[in-house]
Design a protein around this motif. Structure first.
Motif, mmCIF file in Angstrom:
data_model
loop_
_atom_site.group_PDB
_atom_site.id
_atom_site.type_symbol
_atom_site.label_atom_id
_atom_site.label_comp_id
_atom_site.label_asym_id
_atom_site.label_seq_id
_atom_site.Cartn_x
_atom_site.Cartn_y
_atom_site.Cartn_z
ATOM 1 N N ARG A 88 -10.915 -4.473 10.786
ATOM 2 C CA ARG A 88 -11.433 -3.405 9.894
ATOM 3 C C ARG A 88 -11.491 -4.022 8.298
ATOM 4 N N GLN A 89 -10.863 -5.049 8.183
ATOM 5 C CA GLN A 89 -10.953 -5.842 6.650
ATOM 6 C C GLN A 89 -11.102 -7.135 6.863
ATOM 7 N N ARG A 92 -4.090 4.670 4.462
ATOM 8 C CA ARG A 92 -4.830 3.726 4.882
ATOM 9 C C ARG A 92 -5.172 2.941 3.455
ATOM 10 N N GLN A 100 -10.557 -0.186 0.918
ATOM 11 C CA GLN A 100 -11.373 -0.878 1.635
ATOM 12 C C GLN A 100 -12.249 -1.847 0.745
ATOM 13 N N VAL A 139 -3.352 4.764 -1.930
ATOM 14 C CA VAL A 139 -3.804 4.668 -0.541
ATOM 15 C C VAL A 139 -4.807 5.967 -0.425
ATOM 16 N N SER A 140 -5.698 5.974 0.730
ATOM 17 C CA SER A 140 -6.245 7.144 0.869
ATOM 18 C C SER A 140 -5.408 7.630 2.188
ATOM 19 N N TYR A 169 2.879 12.043 3.100
ATOM 20 C CA TYR A 169 2.096 12.157 4.312
ATOM 21 C C TYR A 169 2.691 12.750 5.538
ATOM 22 N N ASP A 174 -5.106 -4.550 9.571
ATOM 23 C CA ASP A 174 -6.626 -4.235 9.727
ATOM 24 C C ASP A 174 -7.228 -5.483 9.499
ATOM 25 N N GLN A 186 -0.636 -6.001 6.962
ATOM 26 C CA GLN A 186 -1.905 -5.820 6.921
ATOM 27 C C GLN A 186 -2.757 -6.065 8.230
ATOM 28 N N ASP A 219 0.700 -1.355 0.038
ATOM 29 C CA ASP A 219 0.004 -0.093 0.122
ATOM 30 C C ASP A 219 0.789 1.096 0.160
#
Length: 180
Positions: free
Chosen positions: A66-67, A25, A28, A17-18, A150, A61, A59, A11
């Motif tokens: 979350r994922q 992140r 999704q 990514v966002s 970032y 999440d 990973q 990512d």
């Protein structure tokens, strides 16, 4: 003779990514998943130059709920299909698990080196977070930081800082050539 590899974070290096509150992140949904411009060209060139391409990705999440593992595996299949990767290693743990595979620890790089007969001192870790650079250093690799904007910079800095994987290719290739 041992192989040379380019270890790639997923990512922010290979796919979009966002950024939420300055933190990148992962996507999704599959509709949000997009390989970054220039990545396919970069991987084709690196493979042609004799590098193995190995993704090493945290990973967490999945552990955080979350994922789903199924969605992460779908993203990974897309990368494998489009980039002709030699391997993809993934850590599904969170920080508190204390595992050896979660970057900044070098466990995934060391495992890949053993499985693929890779000479770590002739290999490069490319990532967009300080954890990626720390893992590469800990494994004995040269490092490339892809600055995704970032506001984070690894300390000490990577061997090279670029805006994209494609921008790093000439330097990576030059590192793999014997000195004249």
């Amino acid at each position: 003779m041992a192989a040379r590899a380019v270890f790639l974070d997923r990512d922010g290096v290979l796919n979009r990514v966002s950024v939420v509150d300055g933190v990148p992140r992962p996507p999704q949904t599959f509709e949000q998943f997009a390989i970054l411009p220039g990545v396919e060209e970069a991987c084709t060139t690196l493979r042609r130059e004799g590098f193995k391409l190995i993704v090493v990705t945290n990973q967490p999440d999945v552990a955080r709920g979350r994922q789903s593992l199924e969605m992460v595996e779908r993203f990974n299949r897309e990368l494998r299909d489009r980039l002709a990767l030699d391997d993809l290693l993934m850590c599904l743990h969170d920080d508190h698990h204390g595992c050896d595979c979660r970057k900044p620890r070098p466990g995934m790089l060391l495992a890949a080196a053993g499985a693929h007969d890779i000479e770590l001192a002739s290999s490069i870790m490319v990532g967009d977070r300080d954890k990626d650079i720390e893992a590469g250093r800990a494994a004995g690799c040269a490092t490339v930081f892809v600055d995704g904007g970032y506001g984070q910079r690894p300390q000490p800095p990577a061997n090279l800082t670029v805006a994209s994987l494609l921008e790093a290719v000439p330097w990576i290739v030059s590192q793999g050539r014997p000195e004249k």
